[in-house]
Design a protein around this motif. Structure first.
Motif: not given
Ligand SMILES: *[C@@H]1O[C@H](CO)[C@@H](O)[C@H](O)[C@H]1NC(C)=O
Length: 295
Positions: A27-51
């Protein structure tokens, strides 16, 4: 009787369908939202989400870097991410994208992007660990400025080879060389990780260039959190069944001629270090390097 028969027919039909679907083209790589496949590992306040999580940014400042990891663990598959590296003065920073199993004798497949002073080139360092042993660094310059736009970085991993891609260009292949006594990652599921941190003790010109905190926060941007692997937790036995998924098919067991030409191009024009030819550090060449020569 009739109903038994149609049930059987239906089962056979759906099994055929399932097998065909699994062996289908990538399958051609698709844009999926971060949270579908991933979660922060540390310093969650240093990650910003958009769109809606289609895009995220990692921040590095004097207090902390940050990182994230896949929710699932995978045994074989195709994993990609689009990243726009820290811009301008990124010396001392490292942005990593890697797969790793979570045990003592771990397997790992690494992309590490070493920042540089404004206008100076990034280095992409790759490495492969098998059974806890790494020491297989390769370093290249990229043929573009990775901080100017998004580029796709991906890994194809099956029983035959591990391929590192930058966009569509294979920059490195690690073949299964079990037949000549080299361990190959085949039975330890891996998670996918990414992180941004300060590594000015070694990253840029061997640690001579220090991070300039006047430019903080340093920002790396991500999108397209594509994962197409065999999720190990649910199907451990199934993942071990070779040959069924698209990445197991003949055309993915080796690079084709055009891909070898592109790999050759990267080797000739962009390679700055290869452990295979470092006789100082490794007086005897690793066995898999001999195989590499055939390319
Ligand atoms: C940074 O720039 C210098 C000078 O061009 C170069 O030697 C070095 O390989 C570059 N990259 C890193 C990560 O040190």
């Amino acid at each position: 009787m009739a109903s038994h028969f149609s049930f059987l027919a239906l089962s056979v039909l759906s099994l055929c369908f399932l097998l065909t679907a699994m062996a289908a083209a990538p399958r051609k790589p698709v844009d999926v939202p971060f949270q579908n496949n991933y979660a922060p590992s540390w310093a969650i306040d240093h990650i910003k989400h958009f769109n809606g999580g289609r895009e995220i940014q990692l921040y590095l400042d004097k207090s902390s870097g940050t990182g994230f990891q896949s929710r699932g663990s995978y045994l074989f598959g195709h994993f990609s991410m689009q990243i726009k590296m820290v811009a301008s003065d990124s010396a001392g920073t490292v942005t990593a994208f890697y797969l790793s199993s979570q045990n003592a004798e771990h397997d790992e497949i690494d992309f590490e992007f070493l920042g540089n002073r404004t206008g100076q080139p990034y280095i992409l360092q790759t490495n492969v660990f098998t059974g806890g042993k790494g020491d297989r660094e390769q370093r290249i310059y990229l043929w573009f400025d990775p901080s100017k736009a998004y580029h796709a970085y991906s890994v194809l991993w099956n029983m035959h080879q591990i391929v590192f891609f930058v966009d569509d260009v294979p920059i490195r292949v690690f073949k299964n060389s079990k037949d000549i006594g080299v361990r190959y990652p085949f039975n330890q599921p891996m998670k996918i990780y990414s992180s941004l941190w300060n590594a000015d003790d070694w990253a840029t010109r061997g640690g001579l260039e220090k991070t300039n905190w006047a430019y903080a926060p340093f920002v790396a941007s991500y999108r397209g959190f594509h994962v197409d692997g065999c999720e190990a937790s649910e199907h451990a036995a199934f993942c071990a069944t070779q040959g069924l998924r698209w990445w197991d098919q003949t055309e993915f067991r080796d690079l084709d001629a055009a891909q070898y030409r592109r790999l050759q191009w990267v080797r000739q024009k962009f390679t700055i270090y290869n452990y295979c030819s470092d006789r100082k550090r490794y007086p005897s060449m690793s066995p898999e390097c001999g195989r590499d020569r055939d390319i």
